[in-house]
Design an enzyme around this catalytic site. Structure first.
Site, PDB file in Angstrom:
ATOM      1  N   LYS A 141      26.837  26.147 109.069  1.00  0.00           N
ATOM      2  CA  LYS A 141      26.725  24.660 109.654  1.00  0.00           C
ATOM      3  C   LYS A 141      26.059  24.819 111.168  1.00  0.00           C
ATOM      4  CE  LYS A 141      28.207  20.832 108.246  1.00  0.00           C
ATOM      5  NZ  LYS A 141      28.855  19.419 108.239  1.00  0.00           N
TER       6      LYS A 141
ATOM      7  N   GLU B  86      34.331  10.578 103.273  1.00  0.00           N
ATOM      8  CA  GLU B  86      34.559  11.685 104.237  1.00  0.00           C
ATOM      9  C   GLU B  86      35.321  11.339 105.444  1.00  0.00           C
ATOM     10  OE1 GLU B  86      30.906  13.705 105.883  1.00  0.00           O
ATOM     11  OE2 GLU B  86      29.866  13.574 104.105  1.00  0.00           O
TER      12      GLU B  86
ATOM     13  N   GLU C 147      32.640  26.475 107.098  1.00  0.00           N
ATOM     14  CA  GLU C 147      31.531  26.650 106.557  1.00  0.00           C
ATOM     15  C   GLU C 147      30.545  27.156 108.002  1.00  0.00           C
ATOM     16  OE1 GLU C 147      29.560  23.479 103.985  1.00  0.00           O
ATOM     17  OE2 GLU C 147      31.452  22.563 104.486  1.00  0.00           O
TER      18      GLU C 147
ATOM     19  N   GLU D 176      31.874  22.178 114.242  1.00  0.00           N
ATOM     20  CA  GLU D 176      31.074  21.651 112.903  1.00  0.00           C
ATOM     21  C   GLU D 176      31.419  22.734 111.891  1.00  0.00           C
ATOM     22  OE1 GLU D 176      29.418  18.777 112.083  1.00  0.00           O
ATOM     23  OE2 GLU D 176      30.238  18.220 114.236  1.00  0.00           O
TER      24      GLU D 176
END
Ligand code: NAG
Length: 374
Positions: A315, A258, A312, A321
């Site tokens: 999150k 990642e 997303e 984030e």
């Protein structure tokens, strides 16, 4: 050139362009507005140069969706299943349910056991991590699938007690001999990579943002090795390398599970915008594929997975984030770094990445042609 030779040449050049541009992504699903897995699989395989996908679980619907796409898939054993999988029977059951049902149609290449398990400080998970990896590997050997599917586990850079200068990199005391050394022994014996999640984004300030984004900057000298660092990425990877070397495992491959940069954040944050995110990810892709390597690992390339595929919306934490995605849930790009197939070889911005890749690939194609290989 004759017509069929020209056609062959163009095909070769195109293949090389796609190959050079291939990149991995993390397909996270903490959102309530994402497209169906089948749509995602079709989109990635037909419209992007993304050729590797990492999942945070082993979702059967997603595994089914990626069948016959040619995309390499990495699946994850959720952390809470680790203690249970330290025994062979449950591990065999896990491989049968989550792997054997889907291959070879779905090209599963790796099983990750948990994510950043050491950072949980959960003794039960940590003590069972390597035994669970060993049991899953043994299950793969029995299948036999160990030649095509490797077992690993990704770490945050919090596993290092020292990382600056890079040559001083060390694993945290306690973990180094009790967990990391057996882990590296296992990875070396099974020819699997050591996997890390470096995020220069979380370590950078106003003063170091150019260094973190691979922009021109004054650099940082490692006083011990006298090596000059021109970007934070190299420094972080070399700290990991130094820590591995200190334990005698410098020859184990490193894979980036990642990394990424958010395109939106809270007002007080430095360089959190789509321009910076595009710069980081485009420069990163070029850098890891360039073959330059890092000061301590010259000439190496690194298999890399960008975080993440989609923004997303569920999150937790600060705004950034929820904004690490390359794409919005409706599959439009948040910014363009040449990952879309129709723009990868055409005229979209940023032109540099696409253009460099095209020129490199054409050069290589010409060389292969000159050598009379085709
Ligand atoms: C890296 O590549 C350069 C240029 O091809 C070569 O001179 C050098 O010896 C290589 N270094 C290593 C460590 O392989």
């Amino acid at each position: 050139m004759e017509k069929d030779k020209l056609a062959l040449f163009l095909l070769l050049a195109l293949t090389l362009i796609q190959g050079v541009l291939g990149i991995g992504v993390n397909y996270g699903k903490l959102a309530n507005d994402l497209p169906q897995p089948a749509q995602v699989a079709k989109f990635l395989s037909e419209s992007t140069v993304i050729n590797r996908v990492r999942l945070f679980d082993a979702n059967p619907e997603i595994l089914q969706a990626f069948a016959h796409t040619g995309i390499d898939i990495t699946i994850t054993v959720p952390s809470d299943e680790i203690p249970h999988l330290a025994k062979l029977n449950p591990a065999q059951q896990w491989v049968s349910t989550n792997v054997q049902r889907f291959i070879p149609a779905t090209n599963i290449i790796r099983i990750l056991v948990g994510n950043e398990v050491l950072a949980t400080a959960n003794k039960l998970l940590i003590s069972n991590l390597v035994p669970a990896m060993q049991a899953l590997h043994t299950a793969l050997v029995a299948a036999p699938l160990d030649h095509r599917i490797k077992v690993s586990t990704p770490h945050s850079l919090g596993i290092l007690s020292s990382s600056s200068p890079p040559s001083s990199g060390k694993f945290r005391q306690g973990y180094d001999t009790h967990v990391i050394k057996p882990l590296l022994n296992f990875l070396k014996a099974t020819n699997a990579p050591f996997m890390v999640n470096p995020y220069p984004f979380y370590d950078c300030s106003t003063d170091t943002v150019d260094y973190a984004l691979f922009r021109p900057n004054t650099g940082v000298l490692d006083d011990y090795t006298k090596l000059q660092y021109t970007n934070m990425w190299d420094a972080q990877l070399d700290a990991v390398y130094s820590a591995m070397e200190a334990l005698g495992f410098e020859d184990v491959e490193i894979v980036i599970a990642e990394t990424g940069w958010p395109s939106m954040g809270d007002l007080a944050q430095v360089s959190v915008d789509s321009q910076s995110a595009a710069e980081y990810n485009a420069n990163l892709v070029r850098h890891v594929h360039s073959g330059i390597g890092t000061p301590l690992m010259p000439n190496r390339t690194f298999e890399t997975y960008i975080f993440g595929l989609f923004n997303e919306n569920l999150k937790p934490g600060p705004t950034c984030e929820r904004n690490f995605g390359l794409f919005r849930p409706n599959m439009t790009p948040v910014y363009d770094i040449g990952i879309l197939r129709n723009t990868a070889v055409a005229d979209d911005h940023p032109k540099t990445l696409s253009l460099i890749m095209v020129v490199m690939s054409l050069n290589l194609a010409v060389k292969i042609f000159d050598m009379g290989l085709i």
